[in-house]
Design a protein around this motif. Structure first.
Motif, mmCIF file in Angstrom:
data_model
loop_
_atom_site.group_PDB
_atom_site.id
_atom_site.type_symbol
_atom_site.label_atom_id
_atom_site.label_comp_id
_atom_site.label_asym_id
_atom_site.label_seq_id
_atom_site.Cartn_x
_atom_site.Cartn_y
_atom_site.Cartn_z
ATOM 1 N N GLN A 34 -14.067 0.023 -0.968
ATOM 2 C CA GLN A 34 -12.974 0.987 -0.992
ATOM 3 C C GLN A 34 -12.262 0.981 0.357
ATOM 4 O O GLN A 34 -12.902 0.897 1.409
ATOM 5 C CB GLN A 34 -13.504 2.395 -1.272
ATOM 6 N N GLU B 143 -9.058 3.101 2.378
ATOM 7 C CA GLU B 143 -8.084 4.188 2.391
ATOM 8 C C GLU B 143 -6.969 3.868 3.390
ATOM 9 O O GLU B 143 -7.233 3.512 4.536
ATOM 10 C CB GLU B 143 -8.746 5.510 2.774
ATOM 11 N N THR C 201 0.996 4.088 8.672
ATOM 12 C CA THR C 201 2.235 3.594 8.071
ATOM 13 C C THR C 201 2.543 2.154 8.460
ATOM 14 O O THR C 201 3.402 1.525 7.861
ATOM 15 C CB THR C 201 3.427 4.481 8.487
ATOM 16 N N GLU D 282 5.960 4.466 2.446
ATOM 17 C CA GLU D 282 5.698 5.911 2.615
ATOM 18 C C GLU D 282 6.104 6.703 1.406
ATOM 19 O O GLU D 282 6.951 6.386 0.662
ATOM 20 C CB GLU D 282 6.430 6.414 3.854
ATOM 21 N N PHE E 40 0.851 -1.183 0.000
ATOM 22 C CA PHE E 40 0.000 0.000 0.000
ATOM 23 C C PHE E 40 0.885 1.230 0.000
ATOM 24 O O PHE E 40 2.012 1.208 0.486
ATOM 25 C CB PHE E 40 -0.866 0.058 1.263
ATOM 26 N N GLU E 41 0.328 2.312 -0.527
ATOM 27 C CA GLU E 41 0.984 3.605 -0.475
ATOM 28 C C GLU E 41 0.159 4.501 0.448
ATOM 29 O O GLU E 41 -1.071 4.603 0.299
ATOM 30 C CB GLU E 41 1.045 4.201 -1.880
ATOM 31 N N GLY F 27 -1.955 7.176 2.146
ATOM 32 C CA GLY F 27 -2.848 8.206 1.630
ATOM 33 C C GLY F 27 -3.669 7.807 0.418
ATOM 34 O O GLY F 27 -4.591 8.526 0.044
ATOM 35 N N ARG F 28 -3.379 6.681 -0.186
ATOM 36 C CA ARG F 28 -4.137 6.257 -1.379
ATOM 37 C C ARG F 28 -5.385 5.475 -0.999
ATOM 38 O O ARG F 28 -5.466 4.888 0.076
ATOM 39 C CB ARG F 28 -3.277 5.381 -2.288
ATOM 40 N N VAL F 29 -6.341 5.442 -1.918
ATOM 41 C CA VAL F 29 -7.564 4.656 -1.762
ATOM 42 C C VAL F 29 -7.492 3.494 -2.735
ATOM 43 O O VAL F 29 -7.193 3.685 -3.923
ATOM 44 C CB VAL F 29 -8.820 5.507 -2.029
ATOM 45 N N TYR F 30 -7.762 2.298 -2.244
ATOM 46 C CA TYR F 30 -7.691 1.078 -3.047
ATOM 47 C C TYR F 30 -9.057 0.398 -3.072
ATOM 48 O O TYR F 30 -9.835 0.496 -2.120
ATOM 49 C CB TYR F 30 -6.674 0.100 -2.458
ATOM 50 N N THR F 31 -9.319 -0.310 -4.149
ATOM 51 C CA THR F 31 -10.489 -1.172 -4.214
ATOM 52 C C THR F 31 -10.051 -2.579 -3.844
ATOM 53 O O THR F 31 -9.129 -3.122 -4.446
ATOM 54 C CB THR F 31 -11.108 -1.173 -5.629
#
Length: 142
Positions: free
Chosen positions: A108, A110, A114, A142, A45-46, A48-52
């Motif tokens: 979704q 988010e 970290t 990050e 994951f990165e 601050g990003r939102v993933y499905t």
């Protein structure tokens, strides 16, 4: 005259409400947990990003429909834990045909922390009635 009209209107309203009954023509249902057979998450994951999050769910019969996902949050010192259940609606009918269809749906998510995330997807109960989970860990860069 006005008082008589209000009395008659009140009596008619009362009779209308009192004459309503619950009959068997209404469809009743109950909530039921559905078994998750697979889930698709990225390798990392990165922040601050939102993933499905794509999820495969087993639909046992034609009276059961997927309603929503229940995502519960907990954590340890080093990870964020998300326990995911698929919630279905089962219609109270006697003539349900077994289908064992696999549905695909998603939700979704988010990334706010970290620390690594561990997803625990409910896959059903074991022979002793204890819940079983498919666990997937996703580190955060990050």
């Amino acid at each position: 005259m006005r008082k008589s009209y209000l009395k008659i209107l009140g009596l008619a309203s009362l009779l209308t409400i009192a004459s309503c009954s619950l009959d068997d023509d209404r469809v009743n249902f109950q909530y039921t947990p559905l078994h998750i057979t697979n889930a698709s998450l990225p390798d990392t994951f990165e922040l601050g990003r939102v993933y499905t999050v794509d999820v495969n769910i087993l639909r046992p019969d034609d009276c059961t429909l997927l309603d929503q996902f229940d995502v519960r949050r907990s954590f340890t010192d080093s990870t964020q834990i998300r326990t995911v259940s698929a919630v279905g609606i089962t219609l109270d009918k006697e003539d349900c045909a077994e289908v064992n269809d696999e549905l695909q749906d998603g939700f979704q998510f988010e990334v706010l922390y970290t620390k690594s995330y561990i997803f625990r997807f409910y896959t059903g109960d074991d022979t002793e009635g204890e819940p079983e989970f498919l666990e997937i860990e996703v580190p955060v860069k990050e």
